[in-house]
Design an enzyme around this catalytic site. Sequence first.
Site, short mmCIF file in Angstrom:
data_model
loop_
_atom_site.label_atom_id
_atom_site.label_comp_id
_atom_site.label_asym_id
_atom_site.label_seq_id
_atom_site.Cartn_x
_atom_site.Cartn_y
_atom_site.Cartn_z
CB CYS A 108 -3.94 8.64 0.22
SG CYS A 108 -5.62 8.41 0.80
CE LYS A 157 -3.18 2.97 0.63
NZ LYS A 157 -4.34 3.22 -0.18
N1 SAJ Z 1 -2.21 14.80 -8.96
C1 SAJ Z 1 -1.38 15.58 -9.74
N2 SAJ Z 1 -1.02 15.11 -10.98
C2 SAJ Z 1 -1.45 13.90 -11.45
C3 SAJ Z 1 -2.27 13.10 -10.64
C4 SAJ Z 1 -2.63 13.58 -9.38
O1 SAJ Z 1 -0.98 16.69 -9.36
O2 SAJ Z 1 -1.10 13.57 -12.59
C5 SAJ Z 1 -2.59 15.28 -7.61
C6 SAJ Z 1 -4.10 15.45 -7.44
O3 SAJ Z 1 -4.54 16.68 -7.94
C7 SAJ Z 1 -4.26 15.32 -5.94
C8 SAJ Z 1 -3.16 14.33 -5.57
O4 SAJ Z 1 -2.27 14.29 -6.66
O5 SAJ Z 1 -3.99 16.55 -5.29
C9 SAJ Z 1 -3.65 12.92 -5.29
O6 SAJ Z 1 -4.69 12.54 -6.21
P1 SAJ Z 1 -4.79 11.09 -6.86
O7 SAJ Z 1 -5.98 11.08 -7.73
O8 SAJ Z 1 -3.50 10.73 -7.47
O9 SAJ Z 1 -4.94 10.11 -5.63
P2 SAJ Z 1 -5.90 10.03 -4.33
O10 SAJ Z 1 -5.13 10.59 -3.18
O11 SAJ Z 1 -7.25 10.59 -4.56
O12 SAJ Z 1 -6.04 8.44 -4.18
C10 SAJ Z 1 -4.86 7.67 -4.03
C11 SAJ Z 1 -4.93 6.47 -4.99
N3 SAJ Z 1 -3.63 5.83 -5.07
C12 SAJ Z 1 -3.01 5.61 -6.27
O13 SAJ Z 1 -3.47 5.97 -7.32
C13 SAJ Z 1 -1.71 4.88 -6.22
C14 SAJ Z 1 -6.00 5.50 -4.52
O14 SAJ Z 1 -6.01 4.33 -5.32
C15 SAJ Z 1 -5.77 5.12 -3.05
O15 SAJ Z 1 -6.76 4.23 -2.57
C16 SAJ Z 1 -5.84 6.39 -2.25
O16 SAJ Z 1 -4.76 7.24 -2.69
C17 SAJ Z 1 -5.68 6.04 -0.78
O17 SAJ Z 1 -6.70 6.06 -0.09
O18 SAJ Z 1 -4.59 5.67 -0.35
#
Ligand code: SAJ
Length: 423
Positions: A268, A214
């Site tokens: 996360c 994780k």
């Molecule tokens: N973000 C960027 N650029 C990107 C992708 C995301 O700046 O290309 C930013 C987003 O705007 C946000 C942050 O990253 O601020 C996180 O967003 P996210 O969509 O990447 O992830 P979370 O935090 O909503 O969910 C993550 C997921 N983990 C992965 O994709 C590896 C999800 O599957 C997990 O279950 C979740 O964390 C968790 O609960 O741990």
Amino acid sequence: MKPDIKTVCVLGLGYVGLPMAAVLASRGLSVLGVDINEQTVTLINQGKVPIVEPDLDILVNAAVATGRLKVAARPAPADAFIIAVPTPLDAGHKPDLAHVRAATDSIAPVLKAGDLVIIESTSPVGTTEAVASWLKAARPELAFPPAGRRAAYIYIAYSPERVLPGRILLELVENDRVIGGLDTASAERAAGLYRRFVKGECYLTDARTAELVKLAENSYRDVNIAFANEMARVCDRLGVDVWQLLSLANRHPRVDILKPGPGVGGHCIAVDPWFIVDSAPAETALIRAARQVNDARPLDVVAKVAAAAARLSRPRIACLGLAYKADIDDMRESPAVKIVRLLAEKAVGEILVVEPHTQRMPPELVGVPRLQQVELDAALDQADIVVLLVDHLAFRSIDRSRLAEKVVIDTRGTWRDTPPKHA
Ligand code: SAJ
């Protein structure tokens, strides 16, 4: 043959626990959801949900109406217990397991031989073993893994939640599951419960591996976003358009750069990498550096806005979005909130905040001077500078002619004519 699991107690009714409780209830199990927050308990017992997540209200409402989901402040005896409470960081970036400890202590008195305990909270490696030792201390007369030939003992496993906010109900069912047991029987017993609703594969392993899986997943994403953010800074320094750079570099068959943005938020990805750093400080230079790169991003945005504002007299600045990412209402660790607060503190102008998903301001912004929450139309009418902080659908679809004559700072590349591969 062990009897089937019929009753489940889910501890922590947040973004992970509440959907899990409702899905288990929808599969015919009798579920008791437990939360220490009285308001949460009252709301859910009325069939309402305290968070915004597609279809969750319908599922919770149905589960409560059928009597399969009940909610209380204290646990009761059950065949299985799922711990889904927060694991925050303290001020020194160290994991704080107080909620996991409290949840564990709360189930100890009601445990009976043969029960299953699953931890879903994102946790440092070794937490499942710690939970076992806390339970053992509280209930020395019960047997715990490894239990040798004893017929009935407490099965203990770790299975991380992996759902994406905005798609939780879908991913809870569709995603593969990693299930790490303190022994094989524990992993198998937990897999039996998950197979009641998971359509993806269930992969069995040991608890320490599952805990690190994780943390590795979220750190992988953080490191990759940090690379995109670093490229955005390089582009700013060298006068190159980062969105064009990404759309061209991502045409290489083995390159897939993520999107730069105003920073990384949520509870996360902005948090979990520190769990690895804390456990293995000498081995994690890259993971730590990625955290620092992403945490510094809001300052870049603030500097850009301040520079634009300095060229205007009495500037009005529209900040679009407060959530940590698009189309949700969650503002935890949101870079947008940090940026708005820093702008207000620097007194660079009057700030008009727009957040279509909630009328509630986060605590960090309550009572802050020179700042007001307004509707999108009013912000676009009045602003001299428009800062896009979150790519909510409501902002993606605005008539671009309303941005003419304004200084536009688009931190997400949303209003670009040639979106990058990830847009
Ligand atoms: N973000 C960027 N650029 C990107 C992708 C995301 O700046 O290309 C930013 C987003 O705007 C946000 C942050 O990253 O601020 C996180 O967003 P996210 O969509 O990447 O992830 P979370 O935090 O909503 O969910 C993550 C997921 N983990 C992965 O994709 C590896 C999800 O599957 C997990 O279950 C979740 O964390 C968790 O609960 O741990």
